[in-house]
Design a protein around this motif. Structure first.
Motif, mmCIF file in Angstrom:
data_model
loop_
_atom_site.group_PDB
_atom_site.id
_atom_site.type_symbol
_atom_site.label_atom_id
_atom_site.label_comp_id
_atom_site.label_asym_id
_atom_site.label_seq_id
_atom_site.Cartn_x
_atom_site.Cartn_y
_atom_site.Cartn_z
ATOM 1 N N HIS A 6 0.837 -1.196 0.000
ATOM 2 C CA HIS A 6 0.000 0.000 0.000
ATOM 3 C C HIS A 6 0.876 1.251 0.000
ATOM 4 C CE1 HIS A 6 -2.544 2.911 2.602
ATOM 5 N NE2 HIS A 6 -2.856 3.079 1.346
ATOM 6 N N LEU A 7 0.603 2.150 -0.925
ATOM 7 C CA LEU A 7 1.327 3.419 -1.023
ATOM 8 C C LEU A 7 0.355 4.579 -0.864
ATOM 9 C CD1 LEU A 7 3.807 5.200 -1.702
ATOM 10 C CD2 LEU A 7 3.167 4.949 -4.125
ATOM 11 N N PRO A 8 0.367 5.285 0.269
ATOM 12 C CA PRO A 8 -0.476 6.480 0.399
ATOM 13 C C PRO A 8 0.135 7.646 -0.378
ATOM 14 C CG PRO A 8 0.171 5.583 2.554
ATOM 15 C CD PRO A 8 1.067 4.971 1.521
ATOM 16 N N LEU A 9 -0.654 8.263 -1.236
ATOM 17 C CA LEU A 9 -0.227 9.461 -1.942
ATOM 18 C C LEU A 9 -0.971 10.651 -1.344
ATOM 19 C CD1 LEU A 9 -0.219 8.241 -5.661
ATOM 20 C CD2 LEU A 9 1.741 8.525 -4.133
ATOM 21 N N THR A 10 -0.241 11.671 -0.979
ATOM 22 C CA THR A 10 -0.856 12.835 -0.346
ATOM 23 C C THR A 10 -0.431 14.118 -1.056
ATOM 24 O OG1 THR A 10 0.971 13.108 1.231
ATOM 25 C CG2 THR A 10 -0.857 11.684 1.904
ATOM 26 N N THR A 11 -1.243 15.135 -0.911
ATOM 27 C CA THR A 11 -0.908 16.464 -1.432
ATOM 28 C C THR A 11 -0.759 17.482 -0.316
ATOM 29 O OG1 THR A 11 -3.246 17.091 -1.684
ATOM 30 C CG2 THR A 11 -2.191 15.981 -3.548
ATOM 31 N N HIS A 12 -1.179 17.117 0.895
ATOM 32 C CA HIS A 12 -1.202 18.049 2.006
ATOM 33 C C HIS A 12 -1.053 17.277 3.316
ATOM 34 C CE1 HIS A 12 -2.237 21.728 4.129
ATOM 35 N NE2 HIS A 12 -3.147 21.055 4.832
ATOM 36 N N PRO A 13 -0.229 17.691 4.271
ATOM 37 C CA PRO A 13 0.479 18.970 4.341
ATOM 38 C C PRO A 13 1.697 19.074 3.436
ATOM 39 C CG PRO A 13 1.042 17.609 6.224
ATOM 40 C CD PRO A 13 -0.052 16.887 5.490
ATOM 41 N N GLU A 14 2.130 17.952 2.860
ATOM 42 C CA GLU A 14 3.174 18.004 1.841
ATOM 43 C C GLU A 14 2.846 16.972 0.773
ATOM 44 O OE1 GLU A 14 7.030 16.843 3.246
ATOM 45 O OE2 GLU A 14 6.243 15.113 4.341
ATOM 46 N N LEU A 35 0.713 -3.412 -6.107
ATOM 47 C CA LEU A 35 0.810 -2.120 -5.435
ATOM 48 C C LEU A 35 -0.533 -1.410 -5.504
ATOM 49 C CD1 LEU A 35 2.564 -0.030 -3.962
ATOM 50 C CD2 LEU A 35 3.174 0.913 -6.211
ATOM 51 N N VAL A 36 -1.036 -1.030 -4.353
ATOM 52 C CA VAL A 36 -2.285 -0.283 -4.265
ATOM 53 C C VAL A 36 -1.962 1.112 -3.750
ATOM 54 C CG1 VAL A 36 -4.589 -0.165 -3.253
ATOM 55 C CG2 VAL A 36 -3.567 -2.389 -3.768
ATOM 56 N N ALA A 37 -2.287 2.123 -4.527
ATOM 57 C CA ALA A 37 -2.040 3.506 -4.127
ATOM 58 C C ALA A 37 -3.347 4.144 -3.686
ATOM 59 C CB ALA A 37 -1.429 4.296 -5.283
ATOM 60 N N SER A 38 -3.350 4.722 -2.503
ATOM 61 C CA SER A 38 -4.522 5.480 -2.051
ATOM 62 C C SER A 38 -4.210 6.960 -2.195
ATOM 63 C CB SER A 38 -4.862 5.136 -0.595
ATOM 64 O OG SER A 38 -3.798 5.483 0.267
ATOM 65 N N ALA A 109 -6.152 -3.206 5.350
ATOM 66 C CA ALA A 109 -6.531 -4.105 4.254
ATOM 67 C C ALA A 109 -5.318 -4.658 3.515
ATOM 68 C CB ALA A 109 -7.447 -3.370 3.264
ATOM 69 N N TYR A 110 -4.108 -4.134 3.801
ATOM 70 C CA TYR A 110 -2.932 -4.493 3.006
ATOM 71 C C TYR A 110 -1.816 -5.044 3.888
ATOM 72 C CZ TYR A 110 -5.707 -1.625 -0.064
ATOM 73 O OH TYR A 110 -6.753 -1.107 -0.775
ATOM 74 N N ASP A 111 -0.871 -5.738 3.270
ATOM 75 C CA ASP A 111 0.188 -6.407 4.011
ATOM 76 C C ASP A 111 1.213 -5.429 4.566
ATOM 77 O OD1 ASP A 111 -0.614 -9.220 3.534
ATOM 78 O OD2 ASP A 111 -0.253 -8.690 1.439
ATOM 79 N N VAL A 112 1.570 -4.432 3.782
ATOM 80 C CA VAL A 112 2.584 -3.455 4.180
ATOM 81 C C VAL A 112 2.194 -2.094 3.600
ATOM 82 C CG1 VAL A 112 5.013 -2.766 4.041
ATOM 83 C CG2 VAL A 112 4.424 -5.193 4.197
ATOM 84 N N THR A 113 2.375 -1.050 4.383
ATOM 85 C CA THR A 113 2.222 0.310 3.872
ATOM 86 C C THR A 113 3.601 0.936 3.737
ATOM 87 O OG1 THR A 113 -0.003 0.679 4.759
ATOM 88 C CG2 THR A 113 1.339 2.621 4.374
ATOM 89 N N ILE A 114 3.826 1.626 2.631
ATOM 90 C CA ILE A 114 5.133 2.228 2.332
ATOM 91 C C ILE A 114 5.016 3.743 2.437
ATOM 92 C CG2 ILE A 114 6.960 2.439 0.613
ATOM 93 C CD1 ILE A 114 5.915 -0.174 -0.633
ATOM 94 N N LEU A 115 5.920 4.339 3.205
ATOM 95 C CA LEU A 115 5.839 5.782 3.427
ATOM 96 C C LEU A 115 7.244 6.372 3.506
ATOM 97 C CD1 LEU A 115 3.311 7.594 3.828
ATOM 98 C CD2 LEU A 115 3.798 7.564 6.281
ATOM 99 N N GLU A 116 7.359 7.610 3.079
ATOM 100 C CA GLU A 116 8.640 8.316 3.151
ATOM 101 C C GLU A 116 8.774 8.981 4.514
ATOM 102 O OE1 GLU A 116 11.208 10.822 -0.094
ATOM 103 O OE2 GLU A 116 9.117 11.353 0.150
ATOM 104 N N ASN A 117 9.963 8.914 5.096
ATOM 105 C CA ASN A 117 10.188 9.486 6.426
ATOM 106 C C ASN A 117 10.515 10.972 6.318
ATOM 107 O OD1 ASN A 117 10.576 9.341 9.308
ATOM 108 N ND2 ASN A 117 12.770 9.561 8.908
ATOM 109 N N THR A 118 9.535 11.815 6.612
ATOM 110 C CA THR A 118 9.743 13.256 6.660
ATOM 111 C C THR A 118 9.131 13.792 7.943
ATOM 112 O OG1 THR A 118 7.659 13.865 5.557
ATOM 113 C CG2 THR A 118 9.564 13.370 4.133
#
Length: 270
Positions: A6-14, A35-38, A109-118
């Motif tokens: 799972h890859l969360p895509l965000t626009t805010h706060p960054e 890969l599932v992107a939310s 719902a997913y096995d692993v979520t992938i996120l950037e460390n900021t």
């Protein structure tokens, strides 16, 4: 059964970076995962737009979020198509104030979520670790990774560490080499159990090495990451927040140290 990343895509706060998209694609590709992107382009509240708020300010902010979201989706689809990776996009409709809660619920719902460390992503990271019940693959900002063949485990004999290793099984199964890192100052325990753990891992077919060291006053997170990086580990597996979040905030801790200075992709599980 294919793992579902799972890859969360965000626009805010960054806005999510192109680097995290590339990393998620490469990790998924090498792990044989879908890969599932939310995508959550949350509508901003009035106080977030400007001190001198106007309807036009809100419109411009929302339009900016939509434009950035479109760029992220386009880049994701183009890169995934180029390498032949199956990617699904799941739009989410969440207000900014509840986005972290919704994301943690979705991550279950997913096995692993992938996120950037900021720094700005810290509330999302902590929500996913505490509330999703799933492991979080945290990536250093801006760097590029991919194949996982050599894994390092931060092992202190705790139930939290054991849970983290169990959560990492989908990735461990594709590895050939593992280093168990035990920093003696972190949690002094019987060496008998440490030896038995390493022995059990060796019987699983992995090339397992033990690095049992003393911190000698150096930060435990520094020691762990130094050993992992010197051993050319592709992934560090660590238990997250073995103490309460408040305790770690007040006195520090391994988890907080990793979040403050992450130098290697790390799978965290609480």
């Amino acid at each position: 059964m294919k793992p579902q990343f799972h890859l969360p895509l965000t626009t805010h706060p960054e806005a999510s970076s192109f680097a995290i998209i590339e990393n998620a694609i490469q990790f998924s590709l090498h792990q044989g995962a879908d890969l599932v992107a939310s995508l959550a382009a949350a509508r901003r509240h009035r106080h977030e737009v400007a001190e001198t708020y106007s309807d036009d300010d809100e419109f411009q902010a929302d339009r900016f979020d939509r434009d950035v979201a479109a760029q992220l989706v386009r880049h994701l689809r183009e890169r995934a198509e180029r390498v032949g990776l199956d990617v699904r996009l799941v739009p989410t409709d969440a207000e900014a104030m509840s986005a972290t809660i919704r994301l943690a619920e979705l991550a279950r719902a997913y096995d692993v979520t992938i996120l950037e460390n900021t720094e700005l992503a810290r509330p999302i990271i902590e929500s996913l670790v505490f509330d999703s019940g799933r492991p979080l693959l945290l990536i250093p900002s801006g760097d590029f990774y991919g194949r996982i063949d050599n894994i390092a485990i931060a092992w202190d004999g705790s139930a939290t560490a054991a849970r983290a290793v169990s959560s990492a099984y989908p990735m461990i199964q594709s590895a050939t080499k593992m280093t168990v890192i035990h920093v003696c100052a972190a949690a002094p325990r019987s060496e008998v159990f440490l030896d038995r753990y390493v022995e059990a891992l060796k019987h699983s077919g992995l090339d397992v090495a033990l690095a049992a060291v003393h911190s000698d006053g150096e930060a435990v997170t520094t020691v762990i990451q130094d050993i992992a990086i010197e051993g050319h580990a592709d992934l560090l597996v660590a238990g997250a927040y073995g103490h309460s979040k408040l305790h770690e905030t007040l006195v520090g801790g391994v988890t907080r140290g990793l979040l403050d200075n992450l130098r290697i992709p790390t799978l965290l599980s609480h």
